[in-house]
Design a protein around this motif. Structure first.
Motif, PDB file in Angstrom:
ATOM      1  N   ASP A  99       0.966  -1.319  -0.125  1.00  0.00           N
ATOM      2  CA  ASP A  99       0.168  -0.292  -0.042  1.00  0.00           C
ATOM      3  C   ASP A  99       1.155   1.057   0.645  1.00  0.00           C
ATOM      4  O   ASP A  99       0.447   2.202  -0.973  1.00  0.00           O
ATOM      5  N   ASP A 103       1.084   3.949  -2.632  1.00  0.00           N
ATOM      6  CA  ASP A 103       1.015   5.307  -2.008  1.00  0.00           C
ATOM      7  C   ASP A 103       1.531   6.746  -3.168  1.00  0.00           C
ATOM      8  O   ASP A 103       1.223   7.806  -3.446  1.00  0.00           O
ATOM      9  N   LEU A 136      -4.405  -2.129  -9.650  1.00  0.00           N
ATOM     10  CA  LEU A 136      -4.199  -0.545 -10.190  1.00  0.00           C
ATOM     11  C   LEU A 136      -5.117  -0.600 -11.736  1.00  0.00           C
ATOM     12  O   LEU A 136      -5.235   0.123 -12.092  1.00  0.00           O
ATOM     13  N   LYS A 179      -2.078   4.277  -6.678  1.00  0.00           N
ATOM     14  CA  LYS A 179      -3.332   4.482  -5.573  1.00  0.00           C
ATOM     15  C   LYS A 179      -3.906   5.339  -6.063  1.00  0.00           C
ATOM     16  O   LYS A 179      -5.186   5.454  -5.755  1.00  0.00           O
ATOM     17  N   ASN A 180      -3.624   6.770  -5.472  1.00  0.00           N
ATOM     18  CA  ASN A 180      -4.156   8.003  -6.308  1.00  0.00           C
ATOM     19  C   ASN A 180      -4.743   8.045  -7.499  1.00  0.00           C
ATOM     20  O   ASN A 180      -4.586   9.622  -8.078  1.00  0.00           O
TER      21      ASN A 180
END
Length: 195
Positions: A99, A103, A136, A179-180
């Motif tokens: 994660d 990130d 993703l 992720k963003n």
């Protein structure tokens, strides 16, 4: 080189790592194509039955790498990152999670690459990282290049000699989604339809 006793896997490793380093130096379309072309030519090399054709494929791959490297010069700044300089200390943190890696992809790809290398070198599971990257890509990918690159890079992890795999996968994070990143429009439409 092969005729002088160099194992073909050593040459394949050099081609994969060179393409990975190019991705680190200029994460854009030309470096992407160096990785996907290497993926295709190496697959053909591994599956061709005729030895002469196999050698031609290896030679063709070796010819494409400097061609792509030269093309990068005309596309803007080429960084000086070197894949062999990745260290497990360069991420900073003691322990890194998948994660945390994804990130940081959208914020600092150099840090994400170092964190990936640290994660893998400290016995993190490559399969967990690969699974997250694939997921993703499905959520964030916007065109064929996103899917083509991630498929090639994640598949090639297993084609590289084990002692070099972690460097290659760490370099790949320069072009994997984070992720963003914004979800692609299809994901947005599906979520709206299900709401």
């Amino acid at each position: 080189m092969i005729q002088s006793g160099v194992h073909p896997q050593s040459i394949s490793d050099a081609l994969f790592l060179s393409a990975g380093e190019m991705v680190m130096q200029q994460p854009a379309i030309v470096a992407l194509h160096s990785a996907t072309s290497t993926n295709a030519l190496q697959y053909a090399y591994r599956t061709a039955a005729d030895d002469q054709n196999r050698m031609r494929l290896l030679l063709q791959n070796a010819a494409f790498i400097p061609h792509f490297r030269q093309a990068m010069d005309s596309r803007g700044k080429v960084g000086d990152s070197q894949i062999n300089e990745l260290t497990s200390e360069s991420a900073g943190d003691d322990s890194v999670s998948v994660d945390q890696i994804f990130d940081s992809v959208g914020q600092d790809r150099s840090h994400a690459s170092a964190a990936t290398y640290q994660y893998l070198e400290s016995d993190g599971k490559a399969e967990d990282l690969i699974h997250a990257a694939r997921q993703l890509t499905f959520l964030k990918g916007n065109d064929s290049h996103d899917y083509k690159y991630s498929s090639a890079a994640l598949e090639d992890y297993y084609a590289i000699s084990p002692e070099l795999r972690n460097r290659y996968l760490a370099a790949a994070t320069y072009m994997l989604p984070g992720k963003n990143d914004r979800d692609n429009s299809l994901v947005t439409r599906v979520r709206e339809a299900l709401a």
